[in-house]
Write an enzyme that holds these catalytic residues in place. Structure first.
Site, PDB file in Angstrom:
ATOM      1  N   CYS A   3     -18.631   7.224   4.654  1.00 25.04           N
ATOM      2  CA  CYS A   3     -19.180   6.009   5.129  1.00 25.04           C
ATOM      3  C   CYS A   3     -18.274   5.292   5.998  1.00 25.04           C
ATOM      4  O   CYS A   3     -17.073   4.768   6.254  1.00 25.04           O
ATOM      5  CB  CYS A   3     -19.220   5.052   3.553  1.00 25.04           C
ATOM      6  N   LYS A  39       0.754  -1.093  -0.030  1.00 23.36           N
ATOM      7  CA  LYS A  39       0.199  -0.172   0.200  1.00 23.36           C
ATOM      8  C   LYS A  39       0.966   1.381  -0.030  1.00 23.36           C
ATOM      9  O   LYS A  39       0.422   1.907  -0.851  1.00 23.36           O
ATOM     10  CB  LYS A  39      -1.627   0.090   0.920  1.00 23.36           C
TER      11      LYS A  39
END
Length: 418
Positions: free
Chosen positions: A338, A268
């Site tokens: 979210c 990542k």
């Protein structure tokens, strides 16, 4: 039993002999009565120290024979190199030869490479069989993008891609991006940004490779002690700085595999570092927000179990022009709307358009239960309880995961906020 009895009754005699080295010392020798030879002593009865001495003498004799084969018996005029046995070596040299190799913790602290370093695995770049593109994914993507334009998030001003703007030198910009990403693991953007500012001030106002190499570990640790796993990250920063100096010409490398060879850097961070530091687009940086939200949207069938599976699925069908921006887009969406726990579906347009399979709504009950308390001689106290409930907006189809199954994908709220 007969053999043991014969051995026990065997007669031996002891013969005294004056020592040739010292007249005051008398030596005794055991001899067999049969032939006058000394009685054999079982190997098991010989002390361990004497057995090791015999082995050393035997090895030394073999070395001498090997040297005679190579150098001759001395008549050729070429003499073998001088030998020094362990017993003849000075005490200091014997200690140095017996010194143990550094432990793993000592190698981490000093940056010493392992005697047998593990080979780093190449990062997988693509699936053998591409994942199919989800239905109405572009409509969902554009809806999230429109909401992100109206709801600012911490990643917009304190994300890892903003660290470089506080430096002027191009190399320092890339180095600041890398350090920011290393600090961001398991840490919120607000904490990462504050720690990066303290580290920059502790290093003299500029976050550069030379300053990190010269700084003591305790100085770095004091500056970043608010981030998660700060002790380990302190060691990683020092080791990564040494590797950048020794292997990569004091600059941030340009490939995913080279970046992942640095301590504390994973896939990542590598993809995001290439995006922000070098403007190189070779893949998607997937963190817990991207992993959680794409599974809530059911873009993966079956649901992915970790960010690496999510990355490979997304890269197989998402157009390349969206690879750089999707992390920033979904991270901000996961920070303000979210959420990992109790998502704000009441303000999400995906719920209104009924294109989110995990959409929920919070319905406030009109009836309120109240209770009045009037303690004797005290003020009157009223307590009101407002009931709320969560409902799923969309019907669950056969074989589709339930809302509780979708919620199981939600990570810990204190998890990575990169």
């Amino acid at each position: 039993m007969k053999r043991r009895r014969d051995a026990s009754t065997q007669m031996t005699r002891c013969i005294s002999q004056q020592s040739s080295a010292d007249a005051a010392v008398t030596l005794f020798k055991l001899e067999s009565p049969d032939n006058g030879d000394s009685a054999p002593v079982p190997e098991s009865s010989v002390p361990a120290a004497r057995r090791s001495t015999r082995k050393r003498v035997k090895v030394e004799d073999e070395v001498v024979k090997a040297e005679e084969m190579v150098y001759g018996d001395g008549e050729s005029g070429v003499s073998p190199p001088p030998r020094t046995t362990a017993s003849q070596a000075p005490a200091g040299e014997r200690k140095r030869t017996r010194a143990k190799s550094p432990s793993r913790s000592e190698r981490i602290l000093t940056g010493t490479p392992s005697a047998s370093p593990q080979k780093s695995k190449a990062i997988k770049q693509a699936l053998e069989k591409p994942h199919p593109a989800p239905v109405r994914w572009r409509e969902t993507y554009d809806g999230i993008k429109e909401m992100r334009s109206r709801f600012p998030a911490p990643v917009d001003t304190m994300g890892c891609d903003t660290a470089k703007w506080k430096e002027t030198d191009p190399r320092n910009k890339r180095f600041a991006t890398l350090i920011s990403l290393m600090l961001s693991s398991q840490t919120k953007d607000e904490v990462t940004d504050a720690a990066l500012g303290k580290l920059r001030n502790a290093l003299g106002g500029t976050l550069c490779l030379d300053a990190v190499l010269e700084a003591e570990e305790h100085l770095i640790a004091e500056a970043i002690n608010k981030v998660g796993f700060w002790r380990r990250k302190t060691q990683y920063i020092k080791q990564a700085a040494r590797r950048l100096r020794d292997v990569f010409d004091s600059d941030v490398p340009k490939t995913v595999d080279e970046l992942c060879s640095l301590p504390g850097v994973g896939p990542k961070m590598a993809f995001l570092c290439l995006h922000a530091a070098w403007d190189i687009n070779v893949g998607i940086g997937v963190d817990v927000h991207v992993h959680r939200i794409t599974n809530r949207l059911r873009w993966h069938k079956p649901p992915t179990k970790n960010p690496e599976e999510t990355r490979l699925n997304l890269q197989s069908w998402l157009p390349t022009e969206f690879h750089k921006e999707i992390n920033h887009l979904l991270v901000g969406f996961g920070q303000v709307i979210c959420l990992p726990v109790r998502p704000r579906c009441d303000v999400c347009t995906l719920s209104e358009q009924k294109i989110c399979p995990s959409a929920q709504t919070v319905v406030k009950a009109r009836a309120k239960k109240s209770a009045a308390l009037n303690p004797e001689g005290g003020p009157k106290i009223e307590i009101a309880i407002e009931a709320t409930c969560s409902l799923n907006l969309l019907e669950e189809g056969p074989g589709s995961p339930s809302l509780s199954a979708a919620s199981s994908l939600t990570p810990d709220p204190d998890d990575d906020d990169a």
